[in-house]
Design a protein around this motif. Sequence first.
Motif, PDB file in Angstrom:
ATOM      1  N   PRO A  42       0.820  -1.225   0.000  1.00 24.74           N
ATOM      2  CA  PRO A  42       0.000   0.000   0.000  1.00 24.74           C
ATOM      3  C   PRO A  42       0.844   1.261   0.000  1.00 24.74           C
ATOM      4  CG  PRO A  42      -0.894  -1.607   1.545  1.00 24.74           C
ATOM      5  CD  PRO A  42       0.414  -2.154   1.064  1.00 24.74           C
ATOM      6  N   GLU A  43       2.019   1.227   0.650  1.00 22.20           N
ATOM      7  CA  GLU A  43       2.896   2.395   0.638  1.00 22.20           C
ATOM      8  C   GLU A  43       3.413   2.689  -0.763  1.00 22.20           C
ATOM      9  OE1 GLU A  43       2.569   0.681   4.588  1.00 22.20           O
ATOM     10  OE2 GLU A  43       3.187  -0.148   2.658  1.00 22.20           O
ATOM     11  N   ALA A  44       3.741   1.606  -1.509  1.00 26.30           N
ATOM     12  CA  ALA A  44       4.217   1.802  -2.876  1.00 26.30           C
ATOM     13  C   ALA A  44       3.109   2.334  -3.780  1.00 26.30           C
ATOM     14  CB  ALA A  44       4.762   0.487  -3.423  1.00 26.30           C
ATOM     15  N   LYS A  47       2.644   5.993  -3.355  1.00 23.90           N
ATOM     16  CA  LYS A  47       3.757   6.804  -3.832  1.00 23.90           C
ATOM     17  C   LYS A  47       4.050   6.577  -5.313  1.00 23.90           C
ATOM     18  CE  LYS A  47       6.034   6.871   0.698  1.00 23.90           C
ATOM     19  NZ  LYS A  47       7.269   6.521   1.450  1.00 23.90           N
ATOM     20  N   TRP A  48       3.104   5.977  -6.042  1.00 22.44           N
ATOM     21  CA  TRP A  48       3.324   5.697  -7.458  1.00 22.44           C
ATOM     22  C   TRP A  48       3.393   6.984  -8.271  1.00 22.44           C
ATOM     23  CZ3 TRP A  48       4.808   1.370  -9.787  1.00 22.44           C
ATOM     24  CH2 TRP A  48       4.715   1.287 -11.176  1.00 22.44           C
ATOM     25  N   TYR A  49       2.556   7.939  -7.917  1.00 20.22           N
ATOM     26  CA  TYR A  49       2.547   9.213  -8.629  1.00 20.22           C
ATOM     27  C   TYR A  49       3.369  10.229  -7.839  1.00 20.22           C
ATOM     28  CZ  TYR A  49      -1.197   7.100 -11.330  1.00 20.22           C
ATOM     29  OH  TYR A  49      -1.915   6.254 -12.129  1.00 20.22           O
ATOM     30  N   ALA A  50       3.992  11.133  -8.568  1.00 20.74           N
ATOM     31  CA  ALA A  50       4.881  12.110  -7.939  1.00 20.74           C
ATOM     32  C   ALA A  50       4.083  13.098  -7.095  1.00 20.74           C
ATOM     33  CB  ALA A  50       5.672  12.863  -9.004  1.00 20.74           C
ATOM     34  N   PRO A  51       4.596  13.470  -5.926  1.00 20.22           N
ATOM     35  CA  PRO A  51       3.895  14.466  -5.107  1.00 20.22           C
ATOM     36  C   PRO A  51       3.894  15.836  -5.789  1.00 20.22           C
ATOM     37  CG  PRO A  51       6.066  14.007  -4.201  1.00 20.22           C
ATOM     38  CD  PRO A  51       5.851  13.023  -5.310  1.00 20.22           C
ATOM     39  N   ARG A  52       2.892  16.629  -5.419  1.00 22.55           N
ATOM     40  CA  ARG A  52       2.768  17.954  -6.011  1.00 22.55           C
ATOM     41  C   ARG A  52       3.925  18.829  -5.553  1.00 22.55           C
ATOM     42  NH1 ARG A  52       0.189  19.577 -10.243  1.00 22.55           N
ATOM     43  NH2 ARG A  52      -1.529  18.223  -9.568  1.00 22.55           N
ATOM     44  N   ARG A  61       4.601  13.452 -13.420  1.00 26.28           N
ATOM     45  CA  ARG A  61       3.415  12.624 -13.187  1.00 26.28           C
ATOM     46  C   ARG A  61       3.763  11.396 -12.357  1.00 26.28           C
ATOM     47  NH1 ARG A  61      -0.535   9.727 -17.732  1.00 26.28           N
ATOM     48  NH2 ARG A  61      -2.118   9.003 -16.230  1.00 26.28           N
ATOM     49  N   TYR A  62       4.927  10.800 -12.632  1.00 30.02           N
ATOM     50  CA  TYR A  62       5.313   9.565 -11.967  1.00 30.02           C
ATOM     51  C   TYR A  62       6.434   9.845 -10.969  1.00 30.02           C
ATOM     52  CZ  TYR A  62       2.874   7.666 -16.011  1.00 30.02           C
ATOM     53  OH  TYR A  62       1.950   7.396 -16.974  1.00 30.02           O
ATOM     54  N   SER A  63       6.433   9.088  -9.894  1.00 35.27           N
ATOM     55  CA  SER A  63       7.483   9.222  -8.894  1.00 35.27           C
ATOM     56  C   SER A  63       8.731   8.461  -9.339  1.00 35.27           C
ATOM     57  CB  SER A  63       6.997   8.678  -7.545  1.00 35.27           C
ATOM     58  OG  SER A  63       6.738   7.281  -7.632  1.00 35.27           O
ATOM     59  N   ASP A  64       9.816   8.673  -8.610  1.00 29.41           N
ATOM     60  CA  ASP A  64      11.039   7.921  -8.895  1.00 29.41           C
ATOM     61  C   ASP A  64      10.837   6.424  -8.678  1.00 29.41           C
ATOM     62  OD1 ASP A  64      12.402  10.207  -9.566  1.00 29.41           O
ATOM     63  OD2 ASP A  64      13.314  10.480  -7.600  1.00 29.41           O
ATOM     64  N   LEU A  65       9.935   6.061  -7.768  1.00 27.80           N
ATOM     65  CA  LEU A  65       9.642   4.649  -7.526  1.00 27.80           C
ATOM     66  C   LEU A  65       9.053   3.990  -8.760  1.00 27.80           C
ATOM     67  CD1 LEU A  65       9.321   2.200  -5.627  1.00 27.80           C
ATOM     68  CD2 LEU A  65       7.106   3.151  -4.962  1.00 27.80           C
ATOM     69  N   ALA A  66       8.127   4.668  -9.439  1.00 19.79           N
ATOM     70  CA  ALA A  66       7.529   4.109 -10.651  1.00 19.79           C
ATOM     71  C   ALA A  66       8.562   3.965 -11.758  1.00 19.79           C
ATOM     72  CB  ALA A  66       6.365   4.988 -11.111  1.00 19.79           C
ATOM     73  N   ILE A  67       9.422   4.953 -11.912  1.00 16.04           N
ATOM     74  CA  ILE A  67      10.474   4.882 -12.924  1.00 16.04           C
ATOM     75  C   ILE A  67      11.431   3.738 -12.612  1.00 16.04           C
ATOM     76  CG2 ILE A  67      12.349   6.148 -14.021  1.00 16.04           C
ATOM     77  CD1 ILE A  67       9.561   7.227 -14.686  1.00 16.04           C
TER      78      ILE A  67
END
Length: 329
Positions: A42-44, A47-52, A61-67
Amino acid sequence: MPFKHNASRRHHIEKTKFRVTNWPEYEAGLRRRGSLTLWLTPEALSKWYAPRRKTRGGQHRYSDLAIETTLTLGLVFGLRLRQAEGLLESVLQLMGLALAVPDHTTLSRRARAWRSAGKRPGNQVPPAGPLHVLVDSTGLQVYGAGQWLEEKHGARSRRGWRKLHLALDADSGEIVAHTLTDQDAGDVSQVAPLLDQIGGPIGQFTADGAYDGKPTYDAVIDHSAAAAIVIPPRDNAVEPSDDRPPGQRNRHIAAINSDGRMKWQVSNGYGKRSLVETAIGRYKSIIGRRLRARSLPGQQTEVAIGCAVLNRMLACARPKAVRRKAATP
């Protein structure tokens, strides 16, 4: 090295054989390396989308985790960016998750600016005691025309190669530090950047003769003053004639002159340096001999994720081998 000293009679030397003592666990771990099971906590997901962002500039649009997740899947399964995008999209659909997948152009652009969050490759737990660090380097090909085209037709070749520098933990086999430079960078120049990535103390530093010299000794001592440095001196190295107390390098020269290079290697554990060569072979056989990215920042990201992948695979399965006793006649 031993094989050089025994080259004239190596056909009479029996090949060393080893036996794996944890074969069931090792075999199960090897199967887990090819598993398609993908867990998203659930934490991932949150954090899938980048914070504002609150500063000026475009909004990711995407966080570093998604990349990182998409690039990791591509490296593990040997896929290009478009195929990695399609694989992750199908996996998320099978999992019933309504998450957007970064497209290949976004992956290529974000990979040039991706940086790890100051952590060890693979998120492994740091050891409690001092490390025995093994250091070596190797070459990786980059995209472009080959040397054959340049030699055959006189065309200018755009293909060069990059230099991958690795620091390995001799006890666990884990890659604890890495750098990627151009082909003109010397091995000694990357000793300090590698050691800067290691937070704990170093008990022993082992490298081949290419690292011999005062800059390497100074860099290791600056990091860990009590570290033992095991580097074979050059063949023409001589002991100093002044009255200064002998340093580690001078003691190595004296020991080699007195007892020979082979005995020096055994007494100092220099044979463990082969483990970093094994790690380099593991990288090239699993991740690949050629870099997929075309820019140096993107290639550095690719290498960083590749080292993390190797550490995770090693945590899944690592053989425990013992040397077999020679058969008595």
